[in-house]
Scaffold this motif. Sequence first.
Motif, PDB file in Angstrom:
ATOM      1  N   TYR A  84       0.848  -1.192   0.000  1.00  7.06           N
ATOM      2  CA  TYR A  84       0.000   0.000   0.000  1.00  7.06           C
ATOM      3  C   TYR A  84       0.880   1.237   0.000  1.00  7.06           C
ATOM      4  CZ  TYR A  84      -2.897   3.800   1.776  1.00  7.06           C
ATOM      5  OH  TYR A  84      -3.521   5.019   1.938  1.00  7.06           O
ATOM      6  N   LEU A  85       0.731   2.048  -1.045  1.00  7.37           N
ATOM      7  CA  LEU A  85       1.428   3.321  -1.155  1.00  7.37           C
ATOM      8  C   LEU A  85       0.457   4.408  -0.747  1.00  7.37           C
ATOM      9  CD1 LEU A  85       3.083   2.751  -4.663  1.00  7.37           C
ATOM     10  CD2 LEU A  85       4.035   2.253  -2.404  1.00  7.37           C
ATOM     11  N   SER A  86       0.789   5.137   0.299  1.00  9.05           N
ATOM     12  CA  SER A  86      -0.178   6.092   0.849  1.00  9.05           C
ATOM     13  C   SER A  86       0.097   7.535   0.436  1.00  9.05           C
ATOM     14  CB  SER A  86      -0.203   6.006   2.381  1.00  9.05           C
ATOM     15  OG  SER A  86       0.774   6.855   2.940  1.00  9.05           O
ATOM     16  N   PHE A  87      -0.971   8.309   0.463  1.00  5.90           N
ATOM     17  CA  PHE A  87      -0.938   9.764   0.364  1.00  5.90           C
ATOM     18  C   PHE A  87      -0.011  10.292   1.459  1.00  5.90           C
ATOM     19  CE2 PHE A  87      -4.026  13.623   1.015  1.00  5.90           C
ATOM     20  CZ  PHE A  87      -3.184  14.450   0.289  1.00  5.90           C
ATOM     21  N   SER A  88       0.656  11.402   1.231  1.00  8.88           N
ATOM     22  CA  SER A  88       1.606  11.962   2.183  1.00  8.88           C
ATOM     23  C   SER A  88       1.061  12.011   3.615  1.00  8.88           C
ATOM     24  CB  SER A  88       2.006  13.374   1.766  1.00  8.88           C
ATOM     25  OG  SER A  88       2.774  13.997   2.777  1.00  8.88           O
ATOM     26  N   SER A  89       1.839  11.509   4.546  1.00 12.63           N
ATOM     27  CA  SER A  89       1.428  11.502   5.956  1.00 12.63           C
ATOM     28  C   SER A  89       1.352  12.906   6.540  1.00 12.63           C
ATOM     29  CB  SER A  89       2.409  10.661   6.785  1.00 12.63           C
ATOM     30  OG  SER A  89       3.712  11.218   6.723  1.00 12.63           O
ATOM     31  N   GLU A  90       1.987  13.885   5.871  1.00  8.86           N
ATOM     32  CA  GLU A  90       1.939  15.268   6.340  1.00  8.86           C
ATOM     33  C   GLU A  90       0.648  15.962   5.923  1.00  8.86           C
ATOM     34  OE1 GLU A  90       3.975  16.766   8.320  1.00  8.86           O
ATOM     35  OE2 GLU A  90       5.590  15.287   8.384  1.00  8.86           O
ATOM     36  N   LEU A  91      -0.105  15.351   4.999  1.00 11.28           N
ATOM     37  CA  LEU A  91      -1.322  15.966   4.480  1.00 11.28           C
ATOM     38  C   LEU A  91      -2.577  15.184   4.846  1.00 11.28           C
ATOM     39  CD1 LEU A  91       0.025  16.873   0.920  1.00 11.28           C
ATOM     40  CD2 LEU A  91      -0.118  18.362   2.931  1.00 11.28           C
ATOM     41  N   SER A  92      -2.409  13.986   5.396  1.00 10.85           N
ATOM     42  CA  SER A  92      -3.553  13.149   5.751  1.00 10.85           C
ATOM     43  C   SER A  92      -3.151  12.165   6.845  1.00 10.85           C
ATOM     44  CB  SER A  92      -4.035  12.373   4.519  1.00 10.85           C
ATOM     45  OG  SER A  92      -4.972  11.378   4.857  1.00 10.85           O
ATOM     46  N   GLY A  93      -4.129  11.739   7.631  1.00 13.20           N
ATOM     47  CA  GLY A  93      -3.875  10.745   8.670  1.00 13.20           C
ATOM     48  C   GLY A  93      -3.996   9.321   8.159  1.00 13.20           C
ATOM     49  N   THR A  94      -4.221   9.151   6.859  1.00 12.87           N
ATOM     50  CA  THR A  94      -4.454   7.823   6.289  1.00 12.87           C
ATOM     51  C   THR A  94      -3.267   6.889   6.491  1.00 12.87           C
ATOM     52  OG1 THR A  94      -5.967   8.740   4.643  1.00 12.87           O
ATOM     53  CG2 THR A  94      -5.038   6.599   4.157  1.00 12.87           C
ATOM     54  N   TYR A  95      -2.055   7.410   6.322  1.00 11.76           N
ATOM     55  CA  TYR A  95      -0.864   6.569   6.487  1.00 11.76           C
ATOM     56  C   TYR A  95      -0.781   5.998   7.897  1.00 11.76           C
ATOM     57  CZ  TYR A  95       4.048   5.387   7.278  1.00 11.76           C
ATOM     58  OH  TYR A  95       5.204   4.753   7.644  1.00 11.76           O
ATOM     59  N   GLN A  96      -0.998   6.846   8.908  1.00 14.83           N
ATOM     60  CA  GLN A  96      -0.910   6.376  10.288  1.00 14.83           C
ATOM     61  C   GLN A  96      -1.970   5.309  10.576  1.00 14.83           C
ATOM     62  OE1 GLN A  96      -0.659   9.553   9.390  1.00 14.83           O
ATOM     63  NE2 GLN A  96       1.204  10.365  10.337  1.00 14.83           N
ATOM     64  N   THR A  97      -3.166   5.496  10.031  1.00 14.61           N
ATOM     65  CA  THR A  97      -4.228   4.505  10.212  1.00 14.61           C
ATOM     66  C   THR A  97      -3.835   3.179   9.566  1.00 14.61           C
ATOM     67  OG1 THR A  97      -5.903   6.247  10.207  1.00 14.61           O
ATOM     68  CG2 THR A  97      -6.673   4.014   9.774  1.00 14.61           C
ATOM     69  N   ALA A  98      -3.277   3.256   8.369  1.00 17.70           N
ATOM     70  CA  ALA A  98      -2.852   2.047   7.662  1.00 17.70           C
ATOM     71  C   ALA A  98      -1.732   1.327   8.406  1.00 17.70           C
ATOM     72  CB  ALA A  98      -2.402   2.406   6.248  1.00 17.70           C
ATOM     73  N   LYS A  99      -0.781   2.078   8.959  1.00 11.74           N
ATOM     74  CA  LYS A  99       0.313   1.462   9.706  1.00 11.74           C
ATOM     75  C   LYS A  99      -0.196   0.755  10.953  1.00 11.74           C
ATOM     76  CE  LYS A  99       4.198   1.472   9.238  1.00 11.74           C
ATOM     77  NZ  LYS A  99       5.073   0.476   8.545  1.00 11.74           N
TER      78      LYS A  99
END
Length: 286
Positions: A84-99
């Motif tokens: 999963y390649l995520s949208f920038s973690s600095e612009l969205s919380g999606t990466y942290q949720t995925a991790k």
Amino acid sequence: MNVQILVDTACDLTEEQYKTYGIERLPLTVHLAKKEYRDGIDITPKKIYDAMRSGESPTTSQVSLQTFQTIFTTYAKEKHALLYLSFSSELSGTYQTAKMMEQQVLEEYPEAELHVLDTKCASIGYGLVAIRAAKLANEGKSMEEIIETVQYHTKHMEHIFTVDDLKYLYRGGRVSKTAAFVGSLLKIKPVLHVDEGKLIPIEKVRGSKRVLKRMLEIMEERGTDFENQIIGISHGDDIERAKQLAEMIKEKFPVQDVLIEMVGAVIGAHSGPGTIALFFLNNDYK
């Protein structure tokens, strides 16, 4: 079995591109007029821009924990490698949720080949990284080889952009109210870039014609190896200026190709109509 590439819709790819490269997507959510829409599925960017021009203020939300749990668990059970390649973690919380969900799923399925990577990119810059990863996956490259190349591309992907009206960046906390007001009065166009996933102002240019020329100058200053890479342009419902910039690029540089797409509903809700963004590598294509 090839590695499956998964993205979220902040990469601003088209339905055709998802199908062509075999990329799976997770839609972010757009909230408009008290209704929820799945980005790229239930709503078009054009609808968002028209609403913003009419004075509405759409908001967005990230991919849910439950959505990640479902898809990560499905691939883990099937023993199918997933990146999963995520949208920038600095612009969205999606990466942290995925991790967070990646860790939970790997605890239950420790043998699963599941990886979550922060691209620190947005829009077509993110999309170009996803396409590169998908091409490698379709060639049968290993997870390690794909991750190594993706990390190289994310590190060297330049995002140079401008917005038509500073009020949208003000609403998102990117500029002060005074700067937004004065900028609108003086027709000042900000030039920004993305550094380590964050939006950083570079300078201000007066007039929309001058700003495209300045973006081209920055591309010349920072870019390299243009003949081996696809240049990306995304726009906030302003295809004419996007095409104008593309022609300027083709006249000046020996680029392989220029990919033009509209800024999607999620990013567009924050950048506003009239946004023009330019994406290229500042190092050799890999």
